[in-house]
Scaffold this active site. Sequence first.
Site, short mmCIF file in Angstrom:
data_model
loop_
_atom_site.label_atom_id
_atom_site.label_comp_id
_atom_site.label_asym_id
_atom_site.label_seq_id
_atom_site.Cartn_x
_atom_site.Cartn_y
_atom_site.Cartn_z
N HIS A 18 -29.86 -57.56 -24.36
CA HIS A 18 -28.79 -58.27 -23.65
C HIS A 18 -29.33 -58.70 -22.31
O HIS A 18 -29.78 -57.87 -21.51
CB HIS A 18 -27.55 -57.38 -23.46
CG HIS A 18 -26.41 -58.12 -22.85
ND1 HIS A 18 -25.45 -58.78 -23.60
CD2 HIS A 18 -26.07 -58.33 -21.54
CE1 HIS A 18 -24.58 -59.35 -22.78
NE2 HIS A 18 -24.93 -59.10 -21.53
N CYS A 19 -29.29 -60.00 -22.04
CA CYS A 19 -29.87 -60.55 -20.81
C CYS A 19 -28.76 -60.91 -19.82
O CYS A 19 -27.95 -61.80 -20.09
CB CYS A 19 -30.71 -61.79 -21.12
SG CYS A 19 -31.47 -62.52 -19.65
N PRO A 20 -28.70 -60.25 -18.67
CA PRO A 20 -27.66 -60.58 -17.68
C PRO A 20 -27.84 -61.96 -17.06
O PRO A 20 -26.87 -62.55 -16.59
CB PRO A 20 -27.82 -59.47 -16.62
CG PRO A 20 -29.23 -59.02 -16.75
CD PRO A 20 -29.57 -59.15 -18.21
#
Length: 303
Positions: free
Chosen positions: A145-147
Amino acid sequence: MAPSHVVKCCQRGLSWIPVIFINLVVCWSYYAYVVELCICKFIYLLVFHVFFFMFIWSYWKTIISKPASPSKEFCLPKVDKELYEKEENPEAQQEILKRVARNLPIYTRTGSGAIRYCDCCQLIKPDRCHHCSTCDRCVLKMDHHCPWVNNCVGFSNYKFFVLFLVYSMLYCVYIAATVLQYFIKFWTNHLPDTHAKFHVLFLFFVAAMFFISILSLFSYHLWLVGKNRTTIEAFRAPVFRNGPDKNGFTLGFRKNVTQVFGDQKKYWCLPIYSSLGDGYTFPTRLVNADSEQGNVEHQAVKW
């Protein structure tokens, strides 16, 4: 205490802060480069806009591409689901899952050899699928999951994510290289004393800083593509019925690359979906007969 839905709304709003920050930096870099420095340099502007367009295109494709989730086929039938929820014995629960999994293309297991089941989504996880606590869903071939894109990077957008790294790196290195001459004039006091001096100084430092950080991340994901692994699999090897194997999905460098970018090279550099497969089944290098799957062999699958 605030209602849970209010808290979730606040969390969703805050999760867009990194994306807004990146877009503000990009907008400022566009203004500083185009308006303050290169308004009369056509060649500089032409190349700049090519990199800028490809960067924005791939970046927003990564953001807006909805993470692919397992279909209803992987959910337990109503009868089996009721039996599973009523059963308190873990071994009996596993027997229920194994019975359902016989009809599914499932080859990976948990570390203990059990069927991979998601209690949150209430489904049997396909191979390479994992649950994202941030997105609150199971994601096919989940990488991480990439912020910075406020999204899960997985089967549906991994190619876009890699291209985003490529074009953001080219965007930064191009800005740093073309601004270097002004940066040298700044330090030697040969640059006219205008407000553009601020933009020259920060353009070079920001571009160089982002280039160095993106280069390391891009190098890592280039290695993952060459090995046909996800970030999760790099830290925790997938477990097959005969045990863990970090190279279980490795098919050779050329085939590994085509798994992500597709078999038509004309689409490799474009953020257009061209990855192979359906996100549920993946070719492997293993050749093992499995009694649990009847006469089905776990071997390299041709698409």
